[in-house]
Motif scaffolding. Structure first.
Motif, PDB file in Angstrom:
ATOM      1  N   ILE A 117      20.830   1.720  -0.277  1.00  0.00           N
ATOM      2  CA  ILE A 117      20.095   2.512  -1.276  1.00  0.00           C
ATOM      3  C   ILE A 117      20.538   2.126  -2.681  1.00  0.00           C
ATOM      4  N   TYR A 118      21.851   2.059  -2.883  1.00  0.00           N
ATOM      5  CA  TYR A 118      22.357   1.707  -4.210  1.00  0.00           C
ATOM      6  C   TYR A 118      21.944   0.291  -4.603  1.00  0.00           C
ATOM      7  N   THR A 119      21.999  -0.624  -3.655  1.00  0.00           N
ATOM      8  CA  THR A 119      21.611  -2.001  -3.959  1.00  0.00           C
ATOM      9  C   THR A 119      20.128  -2.093  -4.294  1.00  0.00           C
ATOM     10  N   THR A 120      19.309  -1.267  -3.635  1.00  0.00           N
ATOM     11  CA  THR A 120      17.872  -1.241  -3.941  1.00  0.00           C
ATOM     12  C   THR A 120      17.630  -0.764  -5.368  1.00  0.00           C
TER      13      THR A 120
ATOM     14  N   SER B 195      10.320  -0.835  -5.278  1.00  0.00           N
ATOM     15  CA  SER B 195      11.106  -1.862  -5.953  1.00  0.00           C
ATOM     16  C   SER B 195      10.344  -3.181  -6.000  1.00  0.00           C
ATOM     17  N   LYS B 196       9.642  -3.512  -4.917  1.00  0.00           N
ATOM     18  CA  LYS B 196       8.848  -4.744  -4.895  1.00  0.00           C
ATOM     19  C   LYS B 196       7.778  -4.734  -5.974  1.00  0.00           C
ATOM     20  N   LEU B 197       7.337  -3.523  -6.343  1.00  0.00           N
ATOM     21  CA  LEU B 197       6.302  -3.384  -7.381  1.00  0.00           C
ATOM     22  C   LEU B 197       6.909  -3.197  -8.767  1.00  0.00           C
ATOM     23  N   ASN B 198       8.234  -3.352  -8.874  1.00  0.00           N
ATOM     24  CA  ASN B 198       8.946  -3.206 -10.154  1.00  0.00           C
ATOM     25  C   ASN B 198       8.787  -1.815 -10.753  1.00  0.00           C
ATOM     26  N   ASN B 199       8.593  -0.800  -9.911  1.00  0.00           N
ATOM     27  CA  ASN B 199       8.337   0.555 -10.392  1.00  0.00           C
ATOM     28  C   ASN B 199       9.637   1.365 -10.352  1.00  0.00           C
ATOM     29  N   VAL B 200      10.383   1.299 -11.460  1.00  0.00           N
ATOM     30  CA  VAL B 200      11.672   1.982 -11.530  1.00  0.00           C
ATOM     31  C   VAL B 200      11.501   3.487 -11.376  1.00  0.00           C
ATOM     32  N   GLU B 201      10.488   4.037 -12.042  1.00  0.00           N
ATOM     33  CA  GLU B 201      10.279   5.483 -12.036  1.00  0.00           C
ATOM     34  C   GLU B 201      10.062   6.006 -10.617  1.00  0.00           C
ATOM     35  N   ARG B 202       9.216   5.318  -9.821  1.00  0.00           N
ATOM     36  CA  ARG B 202       8.924   5.799  -8.479  1.00  0.00           C
ATOM     37  C   ARG B 202      10.124   5.611  -7.546  1.00  0.00           C
ATOM     38  N   VAL B 203      10.893   4.542  -7.768  1.00  0.00           N
ATOM     39  CA  VAL B 203      12.118   4.360  -6.970  1.00  0.00           C
ATOM     40  C   VAL B 203      13.053   5.536  -7.192  1.00  0.00           C
ATOM     41  N   MET B 204      13.229   5.939  -8.444  1.00  0.00           N
ATOM     42  CA  MET B 204      14.153   7.017  -8.751  1.00  0.00           C
ATOM     43  C   MET B 204      13.617   8.366  -8.274  1.00  0.00           C
ATOM     44  N   ARG B 205      12.300   8.521  -8.273  1.00  0.00           N
ATOM     45  CA  ARG B 205      11.726   9.758  -7.742  1.00  0.00           C
ATOM     46  C   ARG B 205      12.036   9.914  -6.254  1.00  0.00           C
ATOM     47  N   VAL B 206      11.864   8.821  -5.510  1.00  0.00           N
ATOM     48  CA  VAL B 206      12.174   8.867  -4.080  1.00  0.00           C
ATOM     49  C   VAL B 206      13.655   9.162  -3.878  1.00  0.00           C
ATOM     50  N   TYR B 207      14.494   8.559  -4.710  1.00  0.00           N
ATOM     51  CA  TYR B 207      15.929   8.794  -4.617  1.00  0.00           C
ATOM     52  C   TYR B 207      16.246  10.277  -4.835  1.00  0.00           C
ATOM     53  N   GLU B 208      15.627  10.874  -5.840  1.00  0.00           N
ATOM     54  CA  GLU B 208      15.868  12.294  -6.130  1.00  0.00           C
ATOM     55  C   GLU B 208      15.365  13.176  -4.985  1.00  0.00           C
TER      56      GLU B 208
ATOM     57  N   ASP C 146       0.862  -1.187   0.000  1.00  0.00           N
ATOM     58  CA  ASP C 146       0.000   0.000   0.000  1.00  0.00           C
ATOM     59  C   ASP C 146       0.894   1.231   0.000  1.00  0.00           C
ATOM     60  N   MET C 147       1.375   1.606  -1.167  1.00  0.00           N
ATOM     61  CA  MET C 147       2.318   2.699  -1.257  1.00  0.00           C
ATOM     62  C   MET C 147       1.643   4.059  -1.070  1.00  0.00           C
ATOM     63  N   ASP C 148       0.337   4.148  -1.337  1.00  0.00           N
ATOM     64  CA  ASP C 148      -0.374   5.394  -1.046  1.00  0.00           C
ATOM     65  C   ASP C 148      -0.382   5.642   0.463  1.00  0.00           C
ATOM     66  N   GLY C 149      -0.668   4.584   1.221  1.00  0.00           N
ATOM     67  CA  GLY C 149      -0.636   4.704   2.673  1.00  0.00           C
ATOM     68  C   GLY C 149       0.755   5.011   3.183  1.00  0.00           C
ATOM     69  N   ALA C 150       1.771   4.391   2.567  1.00  0.00           N
ATOM     70  CA  ALA C 150       3.157   4.633   2.970  1.00  0.00           C
ATOM     71  C   ALA C 150       3.544   6.086   2.722  1.00  0.00           C
ATOM     72  N   GLU C 151       3.148   6.623   1.548  1.00  0.00           N
ATOM     73  CA  GLU C 151       3.465   8.017   1.223  1.00  0.00           C
ATOM     74  C   GLU C 151       2.729   8.972   2.165  1.00  0.00           C
TER      75      GLU C 151
ATOM     76  N   LYS D  39      12.267   0.520  -1.223  1.00  0.00           N
ATOM     77  CA  LYS D  39      12.069  -0.924  -1.209  1.00  0.00           C
ATOM     78  C   LYS D  39      10.642  -1.272  -1.633  1.00  0.00           C
ATOM     79  N   GLY D  40       9.691  -0.466  -1.134  1.00  0.00           N
ATOM     80  CA  GLY D  40       8.296  -0.722  -1.480  1.00  0.00           C
ATOM     81  C   GLY D  40       8.039  -0.623  -2.967  1.00  0.00           C
TER      82      GLY D  40
END
Length: 599
Positions: free
Chosen positions: A458-461, A432-445, A401-406, A429-430
């Motif tokens: 972080i890098y390994t994720t 990444s589990k959903l295979n969402n590269v775009e959202r992972v990189m957004r959080v990173y930025e 539930d990434m909406d709840g997490a956010e 990590k959340g």
């Protein structure tokens, strides 16, 4: 332990009253425990919302001799509050002087003793340094000893050395208190060789070391990983070669802690047995130290039961260790029952206790239950910390539930806290589990824009999410970035890269980057998992499956000192020792130090 014994059997995924029955059978009051039926058993505890008597704020009644005494006491308490609020004592004390008259001696001594009891050694040293310059105060040998003791507790060996020089000029001979304080100052400043030199000098030339001296030097050796030296001193005491006294309970506790630090559980057990053989009284701290070794909830529960059979009462650390063991085993019902037992026993939970229970539910993805505990903290006058929020984010992540997490992530800033690398890593990590590269990189930025530095996890994720999307090129980029930042690639990062390499060219590049000489890739039938044989060692990496070293970010985000030392919101091991050279009190710490020699 009653609750554990009553419900320590196999969990029923279908029985909707197992926990209630268990609590009734062990004599615990059931405070509206609601069970939800579904794919698995979910527990929502309402009992913890009931305010116990020990949680109710009691108004303390003060008794005064007369009106003058009342005015004097109230003025002193107001002065103490002002000092604590300002963080400085001398400026406040100066305002208490009227017409350049000296401060009442009783008021000064009372202030010093109170801050000594509160372990506020910086204020103690500040007051004493000021008194040393006042003509109206007769600065005695006892004042010098308290000053050097304060610097010992603060680890300020240069000032401790200076005070000892003053004492020498005044004709005061070195005493066991002053030399022990200097030794402690060196130890706390990690000057272990100098601490040892002071101790050896005391052994050969005097003054003769006291029991507290031995306690402190053992602590210094253990902190400095000088295990052989600590063992040698302890063995001398056991054989009565050096001192006229034998090791006491605190020394045994320190050595048990040392073996925990060294990972030698067998030796710790041996020491535990020696305590009984030598007539050393066992305490709750002794059993807590043994419980902290274990990861299997059955072993933790067994030690807990043994402690109760000896007539010792569990403290907040005991309960928290047991709750944590059940939580890690995904036995959240038992964890909840232990928490309820703790409340019913009148033991006040600490922030760490609540965080451990939240984590127990978060691991199993029981968001509603975790949120119930989170809300209860404030009702019980315990303010959630960053670890509490991070663990709640984890609960949502574990249910995808990434909406709840956010949403909970936003609450961190709204409530005046600053997200750290653990929180950002949990969000990543959340996604990444959903295979969402775009959202992972957004959080990173977002993380980088807030000035939070990434770490190895972080890098390994990021590599992991690219691995899930079979993107060898980007995985290589982030692998190189990680090493360029000074983080050596671990097993998981290497396995991600090696598993993605399909063509001979990619395999050659991956082999060169990871430093492996021989690689054998075996494609699995589903095409996503590869068995890696590296220099004769079999390794396997599945996209979306983390190694134990990285899973800990999601498996209890704040109860491990993970993340390469960059962030330590909480510690899953129960360690450390701060000692006091006069009363050497042991007390429970919010961070659940299993052996707690407080300073």
């Amino acid at each position: 332990m009653e609750a554990a014994a009553a419900i320590g059997g196999a969990r029923s995924p279908v029985s909707s009253s197992s926990l209630c029955n268990a609590k009734v059978s062990c004599g615990l009051a059931v405070h509206n425990v609601k069970i939800k039926s579904g794919r698995r058993l979910e527990v929502v505890c309402r009992g913890m919302l009931t305010t116990r008597k020990f949680m109710q704020k009691k108004k303390k009644e003060e008794v005064y001799k007369d009106a003058a005494d009342e005015a004097e006491q109230k003025n002193w308490m107001m002065m103490m509050r002002e000092i604590e609020e300002s963080g400085s004592a001398v400026s406040i004390l100066k305002t208490q002087r009227s017409k350049k008259e000296p401060l009442p001696r009783d008021a000064v001594l009372g202030t010093l003793m109170r801050f000594k009891q509160l372990k506020k050694w910086n204020l103690v040293s500040e007051i004493l340094e000021w008194l040393r310059t006042q003509h109206w105060w007769n600065f005695s040998e006892m004042d010098f000893l308290m000053l050097v003791t304060a610097y010992g507790k603060l680890g300020d060996f240069s000032r401790a050395e200076r005070v000892l020089k003053y004492m020498n000029k005044k004709g005061y001979k070195p005493s066991v208190i002053s030399q022990t304080a200097l030794m402690e100052a060196y130890g706390r400043a990690k000057q272990y060789r100098k601490a040892e030199a002071v101790f050896r000098r005391m052994q050969t030339s005097g003054p003769e070391p006291s029991a507290v001296t031995y306690q402190i030097i053992l602590k210094s050796f253990v902190e400095g990983d000088k295990f052989k030296e600590a063992e040698a001193i302890f063995e001398d005491l056991l054989n009565e070669k050096r001192a006229s006294f034998k090791p006491d309970q605190k020394m045994f506790h320190m050595m048990i802690y040392m073996y925990k630090k060294a990972g030698d559980y067998a030796q710790a057990r041996k020491l535990f047995a020696q305590m009984s053989e030598r007539g050393i009284p066992l305490s709750t701290v002794t059993f807590n130290s043994l419980m902290s070794f274990e990861t299997d909830y059955k072993e933790v529960s067994s030690i807990y039961d043994q402690m109760q059979r000896t007539g010792l009462k569990p403290d907040v650390v005991s309960y928290s260790l047991l709750i944590k063991a059940y939580g890690k085993a995904r036995r959240e019902e038992e964890a909840l029952a232990v928490f309820e037992e703790m409340l019913d026993a009148g033991v006040r939970p600490t922030r760490k206790s609540y965080n451990i229970l939240i984590d127990a539910f978060a691991i199993s993805g029981l968001v509603e239950e975790a949120h119930t505990v989170f809300k209860t903290m404030r009702r019980h006058r315990v303010e959630p910390d960053l670890c509490s929020y991070t663990t709640m984010v984890l609960a949502y992540v574990n249910t995808s539930d990434m909406d709840g997490a956010e949403k909970f992530f936003r609450r961190i800033k709204e409530d005046g806290l600053k997200p750290n690398v653990v929180v950002y890593g949990t969000l990543m990590k959340g996604y990444s589990k959903l295979n969402n590269v775009e959202r992972v990189m957004r959080v990173y930025e977002r993380m980088r824009m807030q000035g939070v530095e990434p770490n190895q996890t972080i890098y390994t994720t990021i590599m992991d999410v690219h691995g899930r999307n079979s993107d060898f090129g980007n995985a290589v980029i982030w692998f190189k970035e990680m090493e360029a930042r000074g983080y050596p690639a671990d097993k998981k990062a290497k396995n991600i890269l090696l598993s993605l390499a399909k063509t001979p060219e990619e395999q050659e590049e991956a082999n060169e980057l990871t430093g492996n000489c021989a690689i054998q890739l075996e494609a699995k039938p589903n095409g996503t998992t590869y068995s890696l044989e590296i220099n004769g060692t079999g390794n396997e990496y599945k996209h979306g499956q983390t190694d134990a070293g990285h899973d800990s970010l999601l498996d209890g985000a704040c109860t491990t000192s993970h993340l390469n030392g960059k962030v330590e919101t909480g510690k899953g091991h129960f360690e450390e020792v701060d000692d006091d050279d006069d009363d050497y009190d042991e007390e429970d710490d919010e961070e659940l130090n299993f052996v707690s020699f407080k300073d």
